[in-house]
Motif scaffolding. Structure first.
Motif, PDB file in Angstrom:
ATOM      1  N   SER A  93      32.668  10.883 -85.788  1.00 20.24           N
ATOM      2  CA  SER A  93      31.797   9.765 -85.412  1.00 20.24           C
ATOM      3  C   SER A  93      31.860   8.728 -86.512  1.00 20.24           C
ATOM      4  N   ALA A  94      32.190   7.490 -86.142  1.00 24.95           N
ATOM      5  CA  ALA A  94      32.336   6.442 -87.149  1.00 24.95           C
ATOM      6  C   ALA A  94      32.188   5.082 -86.501  1.00 24.95           C
ATOM      7  N   VAL A  95      31.705   4.128 -87.270  1.00 22.54           N
ATOM      8  CA  VAL A  95      31.704   2.737 -86.824  1.00 22.54           C
ATOM      9  C   VAL A  95      33.136   2.216 -86.945  1.00 22.54           C
ATOM     10  N   VAL A 126      28.533  -7.274 -82.021  1.00 22.85           N
ATOM     11  CA  VAL A 126      28.211  -5.946 -81.495  1.00 22.85           C
ATOM     12  C   VAL A 126      28.913  -4.929 -82.395  1.00 22.85           C
ATOM     13  N   ARG A 127      28.136  -4.090 -83.017  1.00 29.32           N
ATOM     14  CA  ARG A 127      28.692  -3.055 -83.900  1.00 29.32           C
ATOM     15  C   ARG A 127      29.060  -1.854 -83.038  1.00 29.32           C
ATOM     16  N   ILE A 128      30.328  -1.432 -83.091  1.00 31.70           N
ATOM     17  CA  ILE A 128      30.828  -0.409 -82.167  1.00 31.70           C
ATOM     18  C   ILE A 128      31.043   0.907 -82.901  1.00 31.70           C
ATOM     19  N   ARG A 183      30.595   3.073 -78.026  1.00 29.85           N
ATOM     20  CA  ARG A 183      29.248   2.646 -77.654  1.00 29.85           C
ATOM     21  C   ARG A 183      28.691   1.711 -78.718  1.00 29.85           C
ATOM     22  N   VAL A 184      27.624   1.026 -78.377  1.00 32.11           N
ATOM     23  CA  VAL A 184      26.907   0.226 -79.360  1.00 32.11           C
ATOM     24  C   VAL A 184      26.342   1.161 -80.425  1.00 32.11           C
ATOM     25  N   ASP A 185      26.515   0.790 -81.689  1.00 31.44           N
ATOM     26  CA  ASP A 185      26.022   1.639 -82.771  1.00 31.44           C
ATOM     27  C   ASP A 185      24.504   1.526 -82.861  1.00 31.44           C
ATOM     28  N   ALA A 186      23.829   2.560 -82.402  1.00 32.79           N
ATOM     29  CA  ALA A 186      22.371   2.615 -82.445  1.00 32.79           C
ATOM     30  C   ALA A 186      21.951   4.073 -82.429  1.00 32.79           C
ATOM     31  N   ASP A 187      20.790   4.341 -83.004  1.00 32.74           N
ATOM     32  CA  ASP A 187      20.272   5.705 -83.041  1.00 32.74           C
ATOM     33  C   ASP A 187      18.791   5.669 -82.665  1.00 32.74           C
ATOM     34  N   PRO A 188      18.439   6.196 -81.494  1.00 32.43           N
ATOM     35  CA  PRO A 188      19.316   6.825 -80.493  1.00 32.43           C
ATOM     36  C   PRO A 188      20.217   5.801 -79.813  1.00 32.43           C
ATOM     37  N   PRO A 189      21.233   6.265 -79.061  1.00 34.02           N
ATOM     38  CA  PRO A 189      22.119   5.335 -78.381  1.00 34.02           C
ATOM     39  C   PRO A 189      21.357   4.360 -77.481  1.00 34.02           C
ATOM     40  N   ALA A 190      21.864   3.134 -77.407  1.00 33.21           N
ATOM     41  CA  ALA A 190      21.248   2.117 -76.558  1.00 33.21           C
ATOM     42  C   ALA A 190      21.360   2.520 -75.090  1.00 33.21           C
ATOM     43  N   ARG A 213      32.052  -4.527 -76.510  1.00 33.31           N
ATOM     44  CA  ARG A 213      31.808  -5.808 -77.180  1.00 33.31           C
ATOM     45  C   ARG A 213      31.004  -6.767 -76.296  1.00 33.31           C
ATOM     46  N   ARG A 214      31.041  -6.566 -74.992  1.00 34.27           N
ATOM     47  CA  ARG A 214      30.315  -7.433 -74.060  1.00 34.27           C
ATOM     48  C   ARG A 214      28.887  -6.965 -73.803  1.00 34.27           C
TER      49      ARG A 214
END
Length: 567
Positions: free
Chosen positions: A42-44, A50-52, A87-94, A122-123
């Motif tokens: 798991s990595a950005v 948009v941070r992926i 996915r969009v980098d968020a915790d928890p996932p968006a 990205r969209r």
């Protein structure tokens, strides 16, 4: 016992050595390498508006039957499918409004979708995220990526070269060699039923109430035929399309939808058939079960895959360097029909290998720029097309990045280079593509198999619900399919089936612009729709925009929060 004079001398020498070390340039003191760690699961992978984030994990698959000739059973560790989730980098996932599940084509791995998957995510917007899940079929688990993973960690492609081709141990492991056909007899049963079963396990990661609303099944090339067959498949009385929000076909289509009889005869299915101008014999089921379990590229073989990955690393990390590599050059002699490989930068080497003007394997080519520094001459490629090759033995060739204003160029060499190695055990290709899968895909291509049709009656293929598919369909036609009329059989099959209940376009006829879309992107090569650079202009951006807009139209507002990885 040493004398006091000797002890004094030893101490003096030790002190002098310590003083030399202390006074020397720190850059000259060798620094031990960092302990090796495989690329993270798991990595950005992209910063920006948009941070992926990319998550890589295994999902338990189905258990195929043993090879009936040898009795060989699939080892438990290969009863799995790898998912590469963007996915969009968020915790928890968006919350995801739409999830695009991406099935690769012939010889394709999950990373063949890398640029497209990023473009989808990205969209994403606030409150409206997109996800893309690229599939690595179970055959990708047979690949030994240790040398490539270590080379990626160390940023040294030559580690991989020595590992795969020069028997050098790398981080405690020596390459055992490429897999032999006899060692994977069980792969004879990795056909359509197994692939669709594995794919269903992935889709089942989404809760039943969200699948029909949010999951869009996407297939490229042969993968497009596979996802059509998934949509038409019977799962214990329930059609596959009933749990999908939409179907996306990327430069691929079965072409036999709705036909009265299977596309091939049972004799050809069992014994094999000759295809194409060169009378190339495709193996039948009997041969697959006895000897030929996977497909290797004619003349190029299996070595071409790590060669391409190593070339991609060099093109990214040392683009202007000129490397002597006999293993790469041997591949070039075949790929470009050369008698001698001239000097070229690492960037030029990757460019010649991938660009549609020079790459002899046309179905794997992209439009990624052009060469400079030396003359080009025309040659007849492996598949009969006229291409160009570097022909000046005294020149040093370099590469010019693609021009976004040129309608024939669409993919950045950086993007296609990265896709060949980036990530844990990931690459663009599928080294050991199961021969059974393409054979079965032909047999089930009508999507309306009757009880008396031999693929269903004898071999258990259950692609039977094609004539009732009520989900929206989006097809993008690029350079290989080459003609939007190729979608006519599929359109005719579902023309009287309006969009079904419980969908945003419920009741819309197939004449509605969003119920059955055919997008003309024929100026793109077969691979450009997956690898094309999202530069804000031209056909590639139009394609990505059109796809995500269509997924938004065909999914309800809101979203579903999905766990960060497989349970």
């Amino acid at each position: 016992m040493p004398s006091s004079r000797m002890r004094s001398s030893v101490l003096a020498l030790a002190s002098a050595a310590a003083l030399l070390v202390a006074c020397s340039d720190p850059a000259e003191v060798p620094v031990p390498p960092a302990p090796y760690a495989p690329p993270p699961s798991s990595a950005v992978v992209e910063e920006g508006a948009v941070r992926i984030r990319r998550d890589v994990f295994l999902v338990p698959g189905v258990t195929p039957p043993p090879n009936p000739v040898t009795g060989g059973e699939t080892p438990a560790e290969y009863n799995a499918v790898r998912v590469v989730r963007y996915r969009v980098d968020a915790d928890p996932p968006a919350p995801a409004r739409a999830v695009a599940v991406l099935m690769p084509g012939f010889l394709g791995g999950a990373n063949s979708y890398d640029a497209m998957a990023r473009a989808i995510v990205r969209r994403s917007k606030d409150g409206e995220a997109f996800e893309a899940w690229a599939i690595d079929r179970r055959s990708n688990l047979l690949e030994d990526h240790h040398g490539l993973d270590v080379a990626e960690f160390r940023k040294d492609p030559e580690i991989a070269k020595r590992y795969y081709f020069e028997d050098e141990a790398t981080e405690g492991k020596t390459f055992p060699g490429f897999v032999d056909q006899a060692a994977v007899d069980y792969a004879s049963e990795w056909g359509l039923d197994t692939t669709i079963g594995d794919l269903r396990r992935v889709i089942e990661m989404v809760a039943p109430e969200d699948r029909k609303a949010r999951v869009f099944l996407v297939g490229h090339s042969l993968g497009a035929t596979i996802v059509e067959e998934y949509a038409a498949w019977d799962f214990d009385g329930k059609p596959g399309y009933g749990e999908l929000a939409g179907l996306v076909l990327v430069d691929g289509v079965a072409r036999k939808e709705g036909a009265e009889a299977p596309a091939i005869t049972e004799e050809d299915y069992l014994k094999g058939s000759s295809q194409g101008a060169d009378n190339y014999l495709t193996p039948g089921l009997e041969t697959i079960r006895k000897t030929t379990r996977f497909v290797a590229l004619p003349l190029l073989g299996l070595k071409v895959y790590p060669v391409a990955a190593i070339a991609g690393m060099r093109a990214l990390w040392s683009p202007t360097a000129i490397i002597e590599d006999p293993y790469r050059d041997n591949a070039f002699l075949t790929l470009l029909s050369l008698t001698k490989v001239p000097r070229m930068t690492n960037r030029a080497a990757m460019g010649f290998a991938m660009d549609d003007a020079s790459n002899g394997v046309s179905f794997a080519a992209v439009s990624c720029g052009g060469s400079k520094g030396g003359a080009l001459s025309e040659y007849d490629s492996l598949f009969g097309t006229k291409l160009v090759q570097p022909s000046d033995p005294t020149a040093t060739y370099d590469w010019v990045e693609y021009d976004a204003t040129n309608p024939r160029e669409h993919t950045s060499l950086d993007d296609i280079s990265r896709s060949w190695f980036d990530g844990p055990s990931l690459d663009f290709a599928e080294w050991y593509f199961p021969a059974r899968l393409s054979l079965d895909a032909q047999a089930a291509a009508t999507l309306v198999l009757k009880e008396t049709d031999w693929p269903r009656a004898t071999h258990g293929m259950r692609a039977i619900h094609g004539a009732s598919m009520d989900l929206p369909i989006f097809a993008a036609v690029a350079g290989l399919v080459g003609d939007t009329a190729a979608l006519d059989p599929l359109r005719a099959l579902v023309q009287n089936v309006p969009i079904g209940p419980g969908r945003p376009l419920e009741g819309k006829p197939r004449t509605d612009p969003d119920a059955f879309v055919v997008l003309d992107i024929i100026d793109l090569t077969h691979i450009d729709p997956l690898s094309g650079t999202d530069d804000g202009q031209g056909d590639v951006t139009k394609w990505y925009d059109s796809l995500t807009s269509w997924m938004t139209t065909n999914s309800p507002a809101g979203g579903v929060v999905l766990a960060p990885s497989a349970p």
